[in-house]
Write a protein that holds these residues in place. Structure first.
Motif, PDB file in Angstrom:
ATOM      1  N   ALA A 153     101.004 131.818 -64.384  1.00 55.24           N
ATOM      2  CA  ALA A 153     100.036 132.778 -63.844  1.00 55.24           C
ATOM      3  C   ALA A 153      98.649 132.187 -64.053  1.00 55.24           C
ATOM      4  CB  ALA A 153     100.158 134.128 -64.542  1.00 55.24           C
ATOM      5  N   PRO A 154      97.667 132.570 -63.244  1.00 56.86           N
ATOM      6  CA  PRO A 154      96.309 132.060 -63.431  1.00 56.86           C
ATOM      7  C   PRO A 154      95.783 132.339 -64.833  1.00 56.86           C
ATOM      8  CG  PRO A 154      96.489 133.173 -61.328  1.00 56.86           C
ATOM      9  CD  PRO A 154      97.760 133.455 -62.068  1.00 56.86           C
ATOM     10  N   GLU A 155      94.827 131.543 -65.257  1.00 51.30           N
ATOM     11  CA  GLU A 155      94.248 131.681 -66.585  1.00 51.30           C
ATOM     12  C   GLU A 155      93.727 133.105 -66.800  1.00 51.30           C
ATOM     13  OE1 GLU A 155      90.592 129.760 -69.239  1.00 51.30           O
ATOM     14  OE2 GLU A 155      91.070 128.988 -67.236  1.00 51.30           O
ATOM     15  N   GLY A 156      94.054 133.649 -67.961  1.00 51.88           N
ATOM     16  CA  GLY A 156      93.616 135.001 -68.291  1.00 51.88           C
ATOM     17  C   GLY A 156      94.683 136.054 -68.105  1.00 51.88           C
ATOM     18  N   PHE A 157      95.800 135.675 -67.439  1.00 52.11           N
ATOM     19  CA  PHE A 157      96.907 136.603 -67.245  1.00 52.11           C
ATOM     20  C   PHE A 157      98.106 136.082 -68.027  1.00 52.11           C
ATOM     21  CE2 PHE A 157      94.218 137.282 -63.586  1.00 52.11           C
ATOM     22  CZ  PHE A 157      94.196 138.665 -63.463  1.00 52.11           C
ATOM     23  N   PRO A 158      98.707 136.878 -68.884  1.00 54.55           N
ATOM     24  CA  PRO A 158      99.792 136.405 -69.739  1.00 54.55           C
ATOM     25  C   PRO A 158     101.089 136.099 -68.996  1.00 54.55           C
ATOM     26  CG  PRO A 158      99.457 138.764 -70.033  1.00 54.55           C
ATOM     27  CD  PRO A 158      98.320 138.277 -69.188  1.00 54.55           C
ATOM     28  N   SER A 159     101.294 136.707 -67.833  1.00 52.71           N
ATOM     29  CA  SER A 159     102.527 136.475 -67.094  1.00 52.71           C
ATOM     30  C   SER A 159     102.268 136.681 -65.611  1.00 52.71           C
ATOM     31  CB  SER A 159     103.637 137.422 -67.559  1.00 52.71           C
ATOM     32  OG  SER A 159     103.337 138.752 -67.192  1.00 52.71           O
ATOM     33  N   ARG A 160     103.186 136.131 -64.787  1.00 58.07           N
ATOM     34  CA  ARG A 160     103.053 136.306 -63.345  1.00 58.07           C
ATOM     35  C   ARG A 160     103.230 137.765 -62.956  1.00 58.07           C
ATOM     36  NH1 ARG A 160     105.946 132.263 -59.111  1.00 58.07           N
ATOM     37  NH2 ARG A 160     104.856 130.846 -60.518  1.00 58.07           N
ATOM     38  N   ARG A 161     104.045 138.482 -63.701  1.00 57.62           N
ATOM     39  CA  ARG A 161     104.260 139.881 -63.383  1.00 57.62           C
ATOM     40  C   ARG A 161     102.978 140.678 -63.553  1.00 57.62           C
ATOM     41  NH1 ARG A 161     108.747 143.930 -66.231  1.00 57.62           N
ATOM     42  NH2 ARG A 161     108.107 145.828 -65.102  1.00 57.62           N
ATOM     43  N   GLU A 162     102.274 140.464 -64.675  1.00 59.26           N
ATOM     44  CA  GLU A 162     101.027 141.183 -64.897  1.00 59.26           C
ATOM     45  C   GLU A 162      99.973 140.764 -63.885  1.00 59.26           C
ATOM     46  OE1 GLU A 162      99.496 141.446 -68.809  1.00 59.26           O
ATOM     47  OE2 GLU A 162     101.460 141.672 -69.760  1.00 59.26           O
ATOM     48  N   PHE A 163     100.001 139.499 -63.486  1.00 61.15           N
ATOM     49  CA  PHE A 163      99.070 139.023 -62.473  1.00 61.15           C
ATOM     50  C   PHE A 163      99.329 139.741 -61.152  1.00 61.15           C
ATOM     51  CE2 PHE A 163      98.203 135.724 -59.145  1.00 61.15           C
ATOM     52  CZ  PHE A 163      96.833 135.839 -59.190  1.00 61.15           C
ATOM     53  N   ALA A 164     100.604 139.877 -60.772  1.00 65.36           N
ATOM     54  CA  ALA A 164     100.948 140.571 -59.536  1.00 65.36           C
ATOM     55  C   ALA A 164     100.559 142.044 -59.607  1.00 65.36           C
ATOM     56  CB  ALA A 164     102.445 140.424 -59.248  1.00 65.36           C
ATOM     57  N   GLU A 165     100.779 142.639 -60.791  1.00 67.86           N
ATOM     58  CA  GLU A 165     100.427 144.051 -60.949  1.00 67.86           C
ATOM     59  C   GLU A 165      98.924 144.270 -60.852  1.00 67.86           C
ATOM     60  OE1 GLU A 165     102.166 145.100 -64.649  1.00 67.86           O
ATOM     61  OE2 GLU A 165     104.184 145.429 -63.818  1.00 67.86           O
ATOM     62  N   SER A 166      98.128 143.278 -61.273  1.00 67.89           N
ATOM     63  CA  SER A 166      96.678 143.430 -61.195  1.00 67.89           C
ATOM     64  C   SER A 166      96.220 143.504 -59.747  1.00 67.89           C
ATOM     65  CB  SER A 166      95.983 142.256 -61.892  1.00 67.89           C
ATOM     66  OG  SER A 166      96.051 141.076 -61.123  1.00 67.89           O
ATOM     67  N   LYS A 167      96.970 142.863 -58.850  1.00 65.95           N
ATOM     68  CA  LYS A 167      96.613 142.903 -57.438  1.00 65.95           C
ATOM     69  C   LYS A 167      96.863 144.286 -56.828  1.00 65.95           C
ATOM     70  CE  LYS A 167      97.582 138.062 -56.371  1.00 65.95           C
ATOM     71  NZ  LYS A 167      98.303 137.164 -55.448  1.00 65.95           N
ATOM     72  N   THR A 168      97.926 144.937 -57.290  1.00 67.46           N
ATOM     73  CA  THR A 168      98.258 146.237 -56.709  1.00 67.46           C
ATOM     74  C   THR A 168      97.221 147.284 -57.039  1.00 67.46           C
ATOM     75  OG1 THR A 168      99.545 147.005 -58.622  1.00 67.46           O
ATOM     76  CG2 THR A 168     100.697 145.669 -56.991  1.00 67.46           C
ATOM     77  N   ALA A 169      96.437 147.037 -58.068  1.00 65.11           N
ATOM     78  CA  ALA A 169      95.403 148.001 -58.422  1.00 65.11           C
ATOM     79  C   ALA A 169      94.413 148.197 -57.293  1.00 65.11           C
ATOM     80  CB  ALA A 169      94.677 147.553 -59.688  1.00 65.11           C
ATOM     81  N   GLY A 170      94.208 147.142 -56.502  1.00 61.13           N
ATOM     82  CA  GLY A 170      93.268 147.256 -55.394  1.00 61.13           C
ATOM     83  C   GLY A 170      93.688 148.313 -54.403  1.00 61.13           C
ATOM     84  N   ASP A 171      94.982 148.439 -54.132  1.00 56.04           N
ATOM     85  CA  ASP A 171      95.435 149.447 -53.188  1.00 56.04           C
ATOM     86  C   ASP A 171      95.488 150.823 -53.816  1.00 56.04           C
ATOM     87  OD1 ASP A 171      96.517 149.768 -50.436  1.00 56.04           O
ATOM     88  OD2 ASP A 171      98.192 150.637 -51.547  1.00 56.04           O
ATOM     89  N   ARG A 172      95.767 150.873 -55.123  1.00 51.93           N
ATOM     90  CA  ARG A 172      95.839 152.178 -55.775  1.00 51.93           C
ATOM     91  C   ARG A 172      94.447 152.767 -56.006  1.00 51.93           C
ATOM     92  NH1 ARG A 172      99.751 149.452 -59.095  1.00 51.93           N
ATOM     93  NH2 ARG A 172      98.190 149.211 -60.731  1.00 51.93           N
ATOM     94  N   ALA A 173      93.442 151.909 -55.922  1.00 55.70           N
ATOM     95  CA  ALA A 173      92.098 152.368 -56.277  1.00 55.70           C
ATOM     96  C   ALA A 173      91.245 152.678 -55.060  1.00 55.70           C
ATOM     97  CB  ALA A 173      91.413 151.305 -57.129  1.00 55.70           C
ATOM     98  N   GLN A 174      91.856 153.107 -53.977  1.00 56.71           N
ATOM     99  CA  GLN A 174      91.088 153.379 -52.771  1.00 56.71           C
ATOM    100  C   GLN A 174      90.391 154.735 -52.791  1.00 56.71           C
ATOM    101  OE1 GLN A 174      90.475 151.109 -50.179  1.00 56.71           O
ATOM    102  NE2 GLN A 174      91.251 149.936 -51.924  1.00 56.71           N
ATOM    103  N   SER A 175      90.763 155.595 -53.713  1.00 59.26           N
ATOM    104  CA  SER A 175      90.083 156.879 -53.820  1.00 59.26           C
ATOM    105  C   SER A 175      88.701 156.665 -54.422  1.00 59.26           C
ATOM    106  CB  SER A 175      90.888 157.826 -54.715  1.00 59.26           C
ATOM    107  OG  SER A 175      90.917 157.321 -56.023  1.00 59.26           O
ATOM    108  N   PRO A 176      87.723 157.584 -54.160  1.00 56.06           N
ATOM    109  CA  PRO A 176      86.379 157.426 -54.720  1.00 56.06           C
ATOM    110  C   PRO A 176      86.389 157.295 -56.228  1.00 56.06           C
ATOM    111  CG  PRO A 176      86.370 159.083 -52.996  1.00 56.06           C
ATOM    112  CD  PRO A 176      87.805 158.723 -53.221  1.00 56.06           C
ATOM    113  N   ALA A 177      87.314 158.018 -56.886  1.00 55.07           N
ATOM    114  CA  ALA A 177      87.343 157.965 -58.347  1.00 55.07           C
ATOM    115  C   ALA A 177      87.758 156.595 -58.861  1.00 55.07           C
ATOM    116  CB  ALA A 177      88.319 159.024 -58.887  1.00 55.07           C
ATOM    117  N   GLY A 178      88.503 155.870 -58.023  1.00 53.06           N
ATOM    118  CA  GLY A 178      88.989 154.587 -58.492  1.00 53.06           C
ATOM    119  C   GLY A 178      88.153 153.408 -58.042  1.00 53.06           C
ATOM    120  N   LYS A 179      87.103 153.635 -57.267  1.00 51.22           N
ATOM    121  CA  LYS A 179      86.308 152.536 -56.740  1.00 51.22           C
ATOM    122  C   LYS A 179      85.707 151.673 -57.839  1.00 51.22           C
ATOM    123  CE  LYS A 179      86.677 153.393 -52.300  1.00 51.22           C
ATOM    124  NZ  LYS A 179      87.280 152.436 -51.373  1.00 51.22           N
TER     125      LYS A 179
END
Length: 563
Positions: free
Chosen positions: A509-535
């Motif tokens: 996984a890229p530097e700063g991410f302990p595993s590829r799974r956590e790296f992939a999960e960090s990407k999904t946050a972008g879609d989950r954060a589309q509400s104003p509260a999550g911007k």
């Protein structure tokens, strides 16, 4: 609107459509591969005389027009000389080899879509040359050479386009549709020949060849309505178009493309990688530069394409008729359809396996599986003659089908997936062309030399392919990096990471991410954060992700400026 979500990220219907439509190039590849393959005399055995050649070459009208005939009115007195038949067969393979190489600069110059349309036109010119000949076998052979140019260029361009436009979460499945359509093209070609053999006169062979107009028209016209590769657009500074291309594949409304987090991040990754690559040359010699493992990747994929041919898959199509005859199946059409259907159906399983389990282990396990059944096949055929022992013939048929079962689910789709996702954007077209040319070269060499080899060692030839499958599995283990679940830019970073090894690459996984799974999960946050509260939360995550991207590319640890 998104069609569905994978790992929390949206996938649009356009991503599916572009993969399926582009795979029509595989359909053309499949028909031409069948035509080239079945035109070559099959291995001779004591009971099988001189073997089987293409159904077209055996059609009475074709023989009367192009072969040497003792009686110009009796096709049974006609035959092709070795030189004439060899040229008719070989010129297509030579064309595909050259086409794969010259297709790379075309794809870079015109763009992936327009290049595919151009080469579809070249293919149709070749078909036209073939069906308009009356008595000149030279014209027919030249037509096959021209068609080969189109097929070769498409075989390099299509997997590359699919990999560059497909969302990383389903890139394996979408790129594997190319192999699916290759097998579908082979199966349909068999069925067309069954229908055409009852047509009288030149309509028999002209129908089989002429129907080839249909597939390039569908691809050449339809691809113009698909989005261009976002990576090709980004490399040329056309960022707005790149964002729209990504948005279409993701099912994101065009009005949101400029501000959507997923689009924002993916374009940023592409720009960071391309900005770094822009400092380097992009000519053919760069494909063999040891820096950033360019030479490593070029030789690796050329080798894997070579071993895809050396698996022995075509060997069963060459030699299948002999063992099927031993159990009472004498019609070559039936034999072809049985093997073709197994190949086609099992490829659906390959699409799932390559997405679910990655690239490395399916190829390793597939190589071992294929080797085992080739060993059984060769040992049985060496122990007793299958044409005189029905039990041995049945065992060999089962072995052949189980081999194809494993091949269709691992090495057949897997290698084409890797060709699209292993190379950096700047040299991808050229490296993909070199790898694809390797496939066509070994396709030709095996087709040419197999009859001579089998005449000398008969079924023991299977032992040679068994060893090649094991060697291929070993090469995958020690040299191939696991590229599933990563963007193409992240795959490039992984190959350039000196701390990463092929056998540990699954956890990279890229530097700063302990595993590829956590790296992939960090990407999904972008879609989950589309509400104003999550911007705000998303913005912080995206900046962190961009910093990792920039660091991996050797740039300053700050988010790129987006246009």
């Amino acid at each position: 609107m998104a069609l569905f979500y994978v790992q929390g990220l949206p996938i649009g219907w356009m991503a599916i459509m572009l993969a399926v439509l582009a795979s029509m190039g595989g359909f053309i590849f499949g028909r031409r591969s069948w035509y080239s393959l079945q035109s070559v005399p099959c291995p001779a055995s004591p009971q099988y005389d001189t073997g089987q050649i293409s159904d077209i070459v055996l059609m009475p009208d074709f023989l009367l027009r192009f072969a040497d005939c003792g009686d110009p009115t009796d096709s049974s007195t006609c035959h092709f000389t070795d030189v004439r038949e060899g040229l008719i067969v070989a010129l297509l393979s030579i064309g595909t080899l050259v086409g794969a190489l010259i297709g790379a600069p075309t794809a870079d110059l015109l763009g992936r879509r327009y290049a595919m349309t151009t080469w579809c036109g070249v293919f149709m010119i070749g078909v036209l040359i073939q069906i308009t000949t009356f008595h000149s076998w030279v014209q027919f052979a030249i037509g096959r050479l021209v068609s080969g140019l189109g097929v070769g260029a498409l075989s390099a361009a299509v997997p590359m386009y699919q990999a560059e436009t497909a969302p990383p979460q389903i890139r394996g499945t979408l790129t594997a549709t190319y192999q699916l359509f290759i097998t579908f093209g082979i199966l349909i070609a068999y069925c067309i020949s069954i229908g055409a053999r009852g047509i009288s006169g030149s309509g028999s062979w002209r129908t089989v060849v002429g129907i080839g107009f249909v597939w390039p028209v569908i691809l050449g016209v339809g691809i113009l309505f698909m989005p261009e590769s976002p990576r090709w657009l980004t490399a040329r500074g056309r960022y707005d178009e790149a964002r729209r291309s990504i948005a279409l594949a993701r099912g994101i409304p065009d009005s949101e493309a400029d501000n959507h987090a997923v689009v924002h991040r993916e374009v940023g990754e592409m720009r960071a990688a391309i900005d770094l690559e822009s400092k380097e040359k992009a000519g053919w010699m760069e494909c063999f530069n040891p820096r950033r493992k360019q030479l490593y990747r070029t030789l690796l994929c050329m080798t894997l394409q070579m071993f895809q041919q050396l698996t022995g898959a075509n060997y069963f199509f060459y030699y299948g008729a002999t063992i099927f005859q031993s159990v009472g199946i004498n019609d070559s059409f039936v034999i072809q359809i049985i093997l073709g259907a197994v190949n086609f159906v099992c490829t659906f399983g390959g699409m799932y396996i390559m997405e679910k389990f990655g690239r490395r282990w399916p190829l390793i396990i597939g190589g071992v599986w294929q080797s085992a059944w080739l060993f059984v096949f060769a040992a049985a055929g060496t122990a007793k003659d299958p044409t005189e022992n029905k039990g041995i013939g049945e065992l060999m048929i089962v072995s052949a089908c189980l081999f194809i079962f494993g091949y269709a689910m691992t090495w057949a789709p897997g290698i084409w997936i890797l060709i699209g996702e292993t190379f950096p954007t700047r040299t991808r077209a050229r490296q993909a062309a070199l790898a694809t040319a390797s496939n066509w070269l070994w396709n030709f060499l095996l087709a040419f030399f197999t009859p001579f080899i089998v005449k000398a060692i008969q079924y023991r030839y299977g032992f040679v392919f068994a060893a090649c499958n094991l060697t291929g599995a070993v090469i995958v283990y020690f040299f191939l990096y696991e590229s599933s679940d990563l963007s193409l830019e992240e795959v490039d970073d992984m190959y350039c990471d000196p701390a990463c090894r092929p056998w540990t690459s699954r956890a990279w996984a890229p530097e700063g991410f302990p595993s590829r799974r956590e790296f992939a999960e960090s990407k999904t946050a972008g879609d989950r954060a589309q509400s104003p509260a999550g911007k705000k939360a998303h913005g912080e995550m995206d900046v962190q992700h961009d910093e990792h991207v920039m660091r991996a590319n050797g740039a300053a640890a700050s988010p790129p400026a987006y246009v």
